[in-house]
Design an enzyme around this catalytic site. Sequence first.
Site, PDB file in Angstrom:
ATOM      1  N   GLU A 203     -10.026 -12.740  -3.035  1.00 10.92           N
ATOM      2  CA  GLU A 203     -11.385 -12.174  -3.058  1.00 10.92           C
ATOM      3  C   GLU A 203     -12.411 -13.025  -3.803  1.00 10.92           C
ATOM      4  O   GLU A 203     -12.906 -12.622  -4.863  1.00 10.92           O
ATOM      5  CB  GLU A 203     -11.356 -10.771  -3.681  1.00 10.92           C
ATOM      6  CG  GLU A 203     -10.619  -9.747  -2.865  1.00 10.92           C
ATOM      7  CD  GLU A 203     -10.885  -8.301  -3.340  1.00 10.92           C
ATOM      8  OE1 GLU A 203     -11.593  -8.112  -4.338  1.00 10.92           O
ATOM      9  OE2 GLU A 203     -10.397  -7.380  -2.688  1.00 10.92           O
ATOM     10  N   GLU A 394      -4.239  -6.229   0.795  1.00  8.74           N
ATOM     11  CA  GLU A 394      -4.367  -5.179  -0.228  1.00  8.74           C
ATOM     12  C   GLU A 394      -5.009  -3.952   0.394  1.00  8.74           C
ATOM     13  O   GLU A 394      -5.968  -4.067   1.165  1.00  8.74           O
ATOM     14  CB  GLU A 394      -5.299  -5.592  -1.381  1.00  8.74           C
ATOM     15  CG  GLU A 394      -4.711  -6.503  -2.395  1.00  8.74           C
ATOM     16  CD  GLU A 394      -5.655  -6.757  -3.578  1.00  8.74           C
ATOM     17  OE1 GLU A 394      -6.486  -5.877  -3.902  1.00  8.74           O
ATOM     18  OE2 GLU A 394      -5.539  -7.838  -4.164  1.00  8.74           O
TER      19      GLU A 394
HETATM   20  C1  NOJ Z   1      -8.950  -6.064  -5.415  1.00 10.51           C
HETATM   21  C2  NOJ Z   1      -8.391  -7.007  -6.439  1.00 10.51           C
HETATM   22  O1  NOJ Z   1      -7.787  -8.087  -5.792  1.00 10.51           O
HETATM   23  C3  NOJ Z   1      -7.401  -6.347  -7.385  1.00 10.51           C
HETATM   24  O2  NOJ Z   1      -7.145  -7.241  -8.417  1.00 10.51           O
HETATM   25  C4  NOJ Z   1      -7.937  -5.017  -7.865  1.00 10.51           C
HETATM   26  O3  NOJ Z   1      -7.097  -4.432  -8.808  1.00 10.51           O
HETATM   27  C5  NOJ Z   1      -8.137  -4.115  -6.665  1.00 10.51           C
HETATM   28  N1  NOJ Z   1      -9.145  -4.700  -5.828  1.00 10.51           N
HETATM   29  C6  NOJ Z   1      -8.556  -2.681  -7.018  1.00 10.51           C
HETATM   30  O4  NOJ Z   1      -9.836  -2.667  -7.552  1.00 10.51           O
END
Ligand code: NOJ
Length: 484
Positions: A203, A394
């Site tokens: 991200e 994710e």
């Molecule tokens: C995306 C991120 O990659 C991760 O590190 C984070 O914990 C999650 N979003 C939830 O916010």
Amino acid sequence: MKRRDWIKINGLGLASCFLPANKAFSYLSNNQVNTPNFSSSEFGKEFLWGAACAAYQVEGAWKLDGKGPSVWDTFTHKKGKIHNNENGNSAADFYHRYKEDIALLKQMNFGVFRFSLSWSRIFPTGTGNINKKGVEFYHKVIDECLINGIEPWITLYHWDLPQSLEDQGGWANRKILNWFQEYVSFCTKEFGSKVKNWMVMNEPAAFVGLGYMLGYHAPGKKGPYKFLKATHHACLAMADGGRIIRENVSEANVGSTFSCSHIAPYRDDSVSSYKDAGAVRRMDALLNRLYIEPSLGLGYPIDGLPALKRIKRYFKPGDEERLKFKFDFIGLQNYFRVVAKNAIIPPFLWAKQISAEKRGVPMNEMKFEVYPEGMYKVIKQFSKYNIDNIIITENGACFKDVVQNGRIHDKERISFFNSYLKNVLKAKKEGAPVTGYFVWSLTDNFEWSEGYEPRFGLIHVDFNTQKRIMKDSGLWFKEFLSEK
Ligand code: NOJ
């Protein structure tokens, strides 16, 4: 400033969805909450099922065995930056408990484990000297996966830049390109005979936006200029990283992961909808298109967000070409929908988000809107790029978990996965090239500026004792995946 406020600034939202706030899961009956009306086998035999985590969020051992400090160590140790002034010094103690966590992953019938490497555990000062103990640690994690028949998937950069590199300007200094190359070259040569699946970055929109524009994440820098520089360097480094992996790892599967949100206009009346459509276009350029389009050879999405044209100042000859890299897969990470309204502040975007809270729609503990159709919509949107392979790297939600007689009955999380997976399947059945799904997250962990309060895990962690308990959602996956 809270992450949710950042999202507010960047603004998004959907006007039609005015459900009462506490009716998050009313669209599923009690029965449906536990019983999906689809099976994991419908996703296909080859479909990858995994869970994910990130070094700083789980490892702990922040200065053990030669690890150097990262920007997150520095940032969390400053007062007032993190909810309750918490930090990742111990996190979920994955450094000592990785065997137990990998065993739990296996028990839930997942076949793939996504984790990240901490750059400063390997190079304590970012470049030069290597910390052998850090390297050994990652060999042990990889070996533990392989012994258990779990496929390791490595993210090279999940936001924890070595502090000594930040001291020299971090992502806003073009030298980051050389530093990153050294790090990626070392890791791929060291681990490449055992690990075939690599993600260059996690991200970039989040670590650059929150860390270099809004100052809400480490290293806490603010302003549009640092943001644009860091954006350009991150995009170049991502493509460079892809090339290095491909060169050093035979049969590599190379990807990178991107945050993405379906973006909808706030108003639909004839006068304002035109304006809000503009807000949607600008938000889309910033949140969905900015980091992926350069790698696809499309350049920066200046057509969508004219303020981005200033990024050209940071170009050197050859950069147009250098930004391009054909990834084998792209990782999509979807957490919420954004509803956008035209606005005069902030000027860069001329748009703001209308929060889920204000709209009274279902949301999780971090006030992220629960909007399962958004998953379907982003997959369809990204499929238009003609990408061969999309993996949901994710997806997950935080809810208030209560331990009751040694169990966590996290019905809402089960319902969340049920409805989001249904939408992944719908897109797949319509021909989208989705080939895997990773739950965020394997265990509860340190949620960046929000500290330990938001719990995303399938495994509950008592952060005082580090005791693990599989939540009902973990048991749900165990059963769901047993049909594969
Ligand atoms: C995306 C991120 O990659 C991760 O590190 C984070 O914990 C999650 N979003 C939830 O916010």
